[in-house]
Design a protein around this motif. Structure first.
Motif, PDB file in Angstrom:
ATOM      1  N   ILE A 261      -8.276  10.298 -11.729  1.00 54.68           N
ATOM      2  CA  ILE A 261      -7.038   9.678 -11.240  1.00 54.68           C
ATOM      3  C   ILE A 261      -6.588  10.251  -9.893  1.00 54.68           C
ATOM      4  N   PHE A 262      -7.458  11.048  -9.245  1.00 54.89           N
ATOM      5  CA  PHE A 262      -7.052  11.616  -7.954  1.00 54.89           C
ATOM      6  C   PHE A 262      -6.928  10.524  -6.891  1.00 54.89           C
ATOM      7  N   ARG A 263      -7.933   9.663  -6.817  1.00 57.23           N
ATOM      8  CA  ARG A 263      -7.902   8.591  -5.823  1.00 57.23           C
ATOM      9  C   ARG A 263      -8.166   7.278  -6.537  1.00 57.23           C
ATOM     10  N   MET A 264      -7.110   6.485  -6.689  1.00 60.52           N
ATOM     11  CA  MET A 264      -7.242   5.243  -7.442  1.00 60.52           C
ATOM     12  C   MET A 264      -6.943   4.050  -6.546  1.00 60.52           C
ATOM     13  N   ARG A 265      -7.238   2.880  -7.061  1.00 58.13           N
ATOM     14  CA  ARG A 265      -6.914   1.675  -6.284  1.00 58.13           C
ATOM     15  C   ARG A 265      -5.515   1.158  -6.661  1.00 58.13           C
TER      16      ARG A 265
ATOM     17  N   PHE B 167      -0.979   0.021  -4.030  1.00 57.79           N
ATOM     18  CA  PHE B 167      -2.367  -0.442  -4.204  1.00 57.79           C
ATOM     19  C   PHE B 167      -3.137  -0.223  -2.914  1.00 57.79           C
ATOM     20  N   ARG B 168      -4.320   0.351  -3.044  1.00 58.68           N
ATOM     21  CA  ARG B 168      -5.166   0.508  -1.848  1.00 58.68           C
ATOM     22  C   ARG B 168      -6.613   0.251  -2.236  1.00 58.68           C
ATOM     23  N   ASN B 169      -7.283  -0.499  -1.394  1.00 54.74           N
ATOM     24  CA  ASN B 169      -8.678  -0.804  -1.697  1.00 54.74           C
ATOM     25  C   ASN B 169      -9.545   0.360  -1.223  1.00 54.74           C
ATOM     26  N   GLU B 170      -9.477   1.451  -1.951  1.00 58.49           N
ATOM     27  CA  GLU B 170     -10.178   2.683  -1.568  1.00 58.49           C
ATOM     28  C   GLU B 170     -11.674   2.480  -1.747  1.00 58.49           C
ATOM     29  N   ILE B 171     -12.449   2.742  -0.681  1.00 61.64           N
ATOM     30  CA  ILE B 171     -13.899   2.608  -0.868  1.00 61.64           C
ATOM     31  C   ILE B 171     -14.483   3.876  -1.463  1.00 61.64           C
TER      32      ILE B 171
ATOM     33  N   GLN C  56      -6.877  19.904  -2.289  1.00 61.50           N
ATOM     34  CA  GLN C  56      -6.705  18.551  -1.756  1.00 61.50           C
ATOM     35  C   GLN C  56      -5.211  18.243  -1.672  1.00 61.50           C
ATOM     36  N   GLU C  57      -4.889  17.240  -0.851  1.00 59.92           N
ATOM     37  CA  GLU C  57      -3.479  16.863  -0.672  1.00 59.92           C
ATOM     38  C   GLU C  57      -2.866  16.349  -1.974  1.00 59.92           C
ATOM     39  N   ILE C  58      -1.670  16.870  -2.253  1.00 63.01           N
ATOM     40  CA  ILE C  58      -0.916  16.320  -3.388  1.00 63.01           C
ATOM     41  C   ILE C  58       0.332  15.571  -2.897  1.00 63.01           C
ATOM     42  N   GLU C  59       0.925  16.086  -1.822  1.00 66.49           N
ATOM     43  CA  GLU C  59       2.134  15.446  -1.281  1.00 66.49           C
ATOM     44  C   GLU C  59       2.099  15.515   0.242  1.00 66.49           C
TER      45      GLU C  59
ATOM     46  N   ILE D  89      12.630  11.222   7.892  1.00 63.37           N
ATOM     47  CA  ILE D  89      11.648  12.168   7.334  1.00 63.37           C
ATOM     48  C   ILE D  89      11.313  11.638   5.952  1.00 63.37           C
ATOM     49  N   GLU D  90      10.027  11.556   5.664  1.00 63.98           N
ATOM     50  CA  GLU D  90       9.637  11.019   4.356  1.00 63.98           C
ATOM     51  C   GLU D  90       8.908  12.085   3.552  1.00 63.98           C
ATOM     52  N   THR D  91       9.196  12.111   2.255  1.00 59.81           N
ATOM     53  CA  THR D  91       8.394  12.949   1.351  1.00 59.81           C
ATOM     54  C   THR D  91       7.680  11.989   0.410  1.00 59.81           C
ATOM     55  N   SER D  92       6.363  12.129   0.299  1.00 58.27           N
ATOM     56  CA  SER D  92       5.592  11.138  -0.454  1.00 58.27           C
ATOM     57  C   SER D  92       4.619  11.836  -1.397  1.00 58.27           C
ATOM     58  N   LEU D  93       4.906  11.690  -2.684  1.00 58.35           N
ATOM     59  CA  LEU D  93       4.133  12.413  -3.698  1.00 58.35           C
ATOM     60  C   LEU D  93       3.438  11.406  -4.602  1.00 58.35           C
ATOM     61  N   GLY D  94       2.141  11.625  -4.840  1.00 56.35           N
ATOM     62  CA  GLY D  94       1.399  10.749  -5.754  1.00 56.35           C
ATOM     63  C   GLY D  94       1.651  11.184  -7.189  1.00 56.35           C
ATOM     64  N   LEU D  95       2.214  10.279  -7.975  1.00 57.17           N
ATOM     65  CA  LEU D  95       2.537  10.621  -9.360  1.00 57.17           C
ATOM     66  C   LEU D  95       1.274  10.961 -10.157  1.00 57.17           C
TER      67      LEU D  95
ATOM     68  N   PRO E  52       0.812  -1.219   0.000  1.00 61.80           N
ATOM     69  CA  PRO E  52       0.000   0.000   0.000  1.00 61.80           C
ATOM     70  C   PRO E  52       0.843   1.267   0.000  1.00 61.80           C
ATOM     71  N   GLU E  53       2.156   1.133   0.160  1.00 61.25           N
ATOM     72  CA  GLU E  53       3.076   2.278   0.041  1.00 61.25           C
ATOM     73  C   GLU E  53       4.418   1.689  -0.412  1.00 61.25           C
ATOM     74  N   THR E  54       5.214   2.506  -1.105  1.00 60.36           N
ATOM     75  CA  THR E  54       6.503   1.983  -1.586  1.00 60.36           C
ATOM     76  C   THR E  54       7.547   1.986  -0.460  1.00 60.36           C
TER      77      THR E  54
ATOM     78  N   GLU F 161       0.687   5.286  -8.560  1.00 60.93           N
ATOM     79  CA  GLU F 161       2.150   5.327  -8.392  1.00 60.93           C
ATOM     80  C   GLU F 161       2.547   6.391  -7.376  1.00 60.93           C
ATOM     81  N   GLN F 162       3.556   6.059  -6.595  1.00 61.23           N
ATOM     82  CA  GLN F 162       4.081   7.029  -5.632  1.00 61.23           C
ATOM     83  C   GLN F 162       5.537   7.341  -5.947  1.00 61.23           C
ATOM     84  N   MET F 163       5.944   8.551  -5.617  1.00 67.47           N
ATOM     85  CA  MET F 163       7.363   8.934  -5.708  1.00 67.47           C
ATOM     86  C   MET F 163       7.740   9.302  -4.272  1.00 67.47           C
ATOM     87  N   GLU F 164       8.453   8.393  -3.634  1.00 67.62           N
ATOM     88  CA  GLU F 164       8.723   8.585  -2.207  1.00 67.62           C
ATOM     89  C   GLU F 164      10.214   8.676  -1.945  1.00 67.62           C
ATOM     90  N   MET F 165      10.558   9.411  -0.902  1.00 68.30           N
ATOM     91  CA  MET F 165      11.952   9.514  -0.498  1.00 68.30           C
ATOM     92  C   MET F 165      11.996   9.450   1.029  1.00 68.30           C
TER      93      MET F 165
HETATM   94  N1  GAP Z   1       4.360   6.454   2.596  1.00 62.98           N
HETATM   95  C1  GAP Z   1       3.475   7.437   3.059  1.00 62.98           C
HETATM   96  C2  GAP Z   1       2.217   7.466   2.348  1.00 62.98           C
HETATM   97  O1  GAP Z   1       1.896   6.602   1.554  1.00 62.98           O
HETATM   98  P1  GAP Z   1       0.022   8.864   2.101  1.00 62.98           P
HETATM   99  O2  GAP Z   1      -0.295  10.233   2.608  1.00 62.98           O
HETATM  100  O3  GAP Z   1      -0.908   7.763   2.420  1.00 62.98           O
HETATM  101  O4  GAP Z   1       1.477   8.560   2.660  1.00 62.98           O
HETATM  102  C3  GAP Z   1       1.191   9.782  -0.020  1.00 62.98           C
HETATM  103  O5  GAP Z   1       0.223   8.930   0.530  1.00 62.98           O
HETATM  104  C4  GAP Z   1       0.723  10.347  -1.327  1.00 62.98           C
HETATM  105  O6  GAP Z   1       0.324   9.290  -2.199  1.00 62.98           O
HETATM  106  C5  GAP Z   1      -0.523  11.238  -1.207  1.00 62.98           C
HETATM  107  O7  GAP Z   1      -0.167  12.561  -0.883  1.00 62.98           O
HETATM  108  C6  GAP Z   1      -1.103  11.138  -2.601  1.00 62.98           C
HETATM  109  O8  GAP Z   1      -0.460  12.051  -3.468  1.00 62.98           O
HETATM  110  C7  GAP Z   1      -0.742   9.729  -3.027  1.00 62.98           C
HETATM  111  N2  GAP Z   1      -1.900   8.820  -2.851  1.00 62.98           N
HETATM  112  C8  GAP Z   1      -2.306   8.222  -1.720  1.00 62.98           C
HETATM  113  N3  GAP Z   1      -3.386   7.456  -1.953  1.00 62.98           N
HETATM  114  C9  GAP Z   1      -3.678   7.574  -3.255  1.00 62.98           C
HETATM  115  C10 GAP Z   1      -4.674   7.022  -4.111  1.00 62.98           C
HETATM  116  N4  GAP Z   1      -5.591   6.169  -3.660  1.00 62.98           N
HETATM  117  N5  GAP Z   1      -4.672   7.368  -5.438  1.00 62.98           N
HETATM  118  C11 GAP Z   1      -3.743   8.216  -5.909  1.00 62.98           C
HETATM  119  N6  GAP Z   1      -2.758   8.756  -5.159  1.00 62.98           N
HETATM  120  C12 GAP Z   1      -2.728   8.446  -3.846  1.00 62.98           C
END
Ligand code: GAP
Length: 480
Positions: free
Chosen positions: A223-227, A213-217, A296-299, A334-340, A181-183, A230-234
């Motif tokens: 493409i804002f909230r998908m199941r 992958f997340r089973n988002e209800i 809405q949250e982007i990162e 410290i983590e930076t996590s951006l949804g591609l 569910p996270e990289t 891709e994430q770009m994490e550091m």
């Molecule tokens: N590792 C930390 C982490 O995953 P998160 O806040 O759950 O933190 C980070 O997710 C970023 O991933 C979010 O800011 C968003 O950009 C992206 N993201 C999270 N869930 C998403 C989803 N269901 N669809 C698209 N992007 C998603």
């Protein structure tokens, strides 16, 4: 409200018509919250990835990359807390058979109902916030009943109890195997390998781009909230006593990076502290972006302290601590996590414009930053005769391995320009009768539509200089 939903519908249609994004499995009726990237979409997405990757790994000498697997040992998810704590709340409506997140039901209801009564709105949201913090599901259900909230579509109040729902996708017939569910966990579990193989010293970072992958209800909004996304994490590993310094540093750097995209400073709601922290975080902050449906949250930028490494030590029984200068410690993170995909949507929605022209007509133009455009330049012959296509094709063949170009002669020149505007191509070069005499072509700029003549020899250099990443990375390197 209507205007924004009209624009959003138009954006989704534009993305499909011009080969950026298609609904997945469309010929079978599609799949909820899953999308495919088309020929222009994948180029734009790859360019965004390259920009992020190079910003992390070239501009910071102490950040290295990794590409870890999606499937991981089941104990990883016990250690990371995802099995016990990666839950969302859900409530079902028994009549509509629709499933909702109760806190979002309440928030959306309150936003609409008490639009003109901020005090009342605040009071309800503060009660919701307290109940969420205390994990008091009974009180949240009472709130729904007291407010008389109906199913937004079916308008009935036949609700079930509120339950918890784990958002990880479990693989059937494989004991305890999950899609990640996270990289980030691939980074934590390789922490020691990277220290040893690359002789890294604290502080240092590990960057990764990959699918999660997340089973988002409540998966909606394109493409804002998908199941599958891709994430770009550091993950940046540091001395515990320097937690605040690096937390502030990364919040600052990530915001500067976003602003460098030039999507408009007003589109960013800069750094909102999280009210509800993820289970692994001791501090968290969002960078919010103004999407077509609001901010809405982007990162996310989080301090995870030693939550992950400590738990991986415990579950794996392997020592992950560092021995340095007679000290023995677990670094903080410290983590930076951006949804591609979210960044893609932010860039796409800010760049898509309808412009009225002086001649009374209008055009649709995708004003992407040049270095992100899927196609850097188009080469056309003015007409399909008199040797012009051959010259245009020769120019195209000479430079196409250096840059992503298109050659096109399928329509009139006006229509060819409109098509390139719609996919965001910065430059069009047209071969005409003067080319035969002077070896020059017309160069048309996407943004101001101005044309000028340039020598054929200059084409490649102009594309390289104007559309390459070099300029923006050089500028960023002075800021960060
Ligand atoms: N590792 C930390 C982490 O995953 P998160 O806040 O759950 O933190 C980070 O997710 C970023 O991933 C979010 O800011 C968003 O950009 C992206 N993201 C999270 N869930 C998403 C989803 N269901 N669809 C698209 N992007 C998603």
């Amino acid at each position: 409200m209507k205007k924004c939903s009209y624009f959003f519908d138009f954006l989704i249609s534009h993305a499909k018509v011009y080969g950026f994004i298609f609904p997945s499995s469309e010929i079978y009726g599609g799949l909820n919250a899953i999308y495919d990237y088309g020929p222009h979409g994948v180029e734009l997405k790859n360019n965004i990835k390259e920009f992020w990757w190079k910003s992390m790994t070239l501009l910071h000498e102490n950040i290295v990359g990794i590409d870890s697997s999606i499937l991981m040992h089941p104990d990883i998810w016990n250690a990371s807390g995802h099995i016990d704590q990666f839950n969302e709340l859900l409530i079902d409506n028994k009549d509509s058979k629709k499933r909702y997140r109760p806190e979002i039901l309440i928030q959306e209801y309150v936003e609409k109902k008490f639009f003109n009564d901020p005090k009342k709105k605040e009071k309800i949201l503060s009660r919701l916030s307290k109940s969420l913090k205390k994990k008091d599901l009974v009180d949240i259900k009472i709130l729904i009943d007291e407010l008389d909230i109906c199913d937004p579509v079916y308008k009935t109040k036949n609700w079930t109890k509120i339950r918890r729902f784990n958002m990880m996708f479990k693989i059937k017939n494989e004991k305890n195997l999950y899609l990640r569910p996270e990289t980030a966990q691939g980074i934590f579990s390789n922490f020691h390998n990277i220290i040893k193989s690359n002789r890294m010293k604290i502080p240092f970072g590990i960057a990764q781009i990959g699918k999660s992958f997340r089973n988002e209800i409540f998966a909606r909004k394109f493409i804002f909230r998908m199941r599958e996304f891709e994430q770009m994490e550091m993950q940046f590993f540091l001395f515990p006593e320097e937690e605040i310094k690096w937390y502030e540093y990364w919040k600052n750097i990530r915001l500067k990076w976003h602003l460098e995209l030039n999507l408009g400073n007003k589109k960013y709601y800069k750094l909102c502290d999280h009210n509800h922290l993820a289970h692994y975080a001791s501090a968290g902050s969002d960078i919010q972006f103004h999407f077509p449906f609001g901010f809405q949250e982007i990162e996310g930028i989080h301090s995870r302290r030693d939550f992950d490494l400590k738990n991986h030590e415990f579950f794996s029984k392997k020592k992950l601590r560092i021995f340095e200068s007679k000290k023995n410690y677990l670094p903080y993170v410290i983590e930076t996590s951006l949804g591609l995909d979210r960044l893609f949507l932010a860039i796409f929605s800010s760049s898509l414009k309808k412009e009225e022209l002086k001649n009374g007509k209008s055009r649709i133009v995708l004003k992407l930053p040049y270095y992100l455009s899927p196609i850097k330049a188009a080469i056309f012959p003015l007409v399909k005769k008199d040797g012009l296509p051959e010259i245009a094709k020769r120019i195209f063949n000479d430079i196409r391995i250096h840059n992503r170009l298109v050659y096109d002669q399928k329509e009139s020149i006006g229509k060819l320009y409109r098509r390139q505007d719609a996919i965001g191509t910065p430059f069009c070069f047209t071969v005409d009768y003067d080319t035969i005499k002077t070896n020059t072509v017309t160069m048309r700029n996407r943004d101001d539509m101005k044309q000028k003549r340039i020598h054929i020899k200059e084409i490649s250099k102009i594309i390289e200089q104007e559309t390459g990443l070099k300029k923006v990375l050089e500028k960023l390197s002075k800021i960060i």
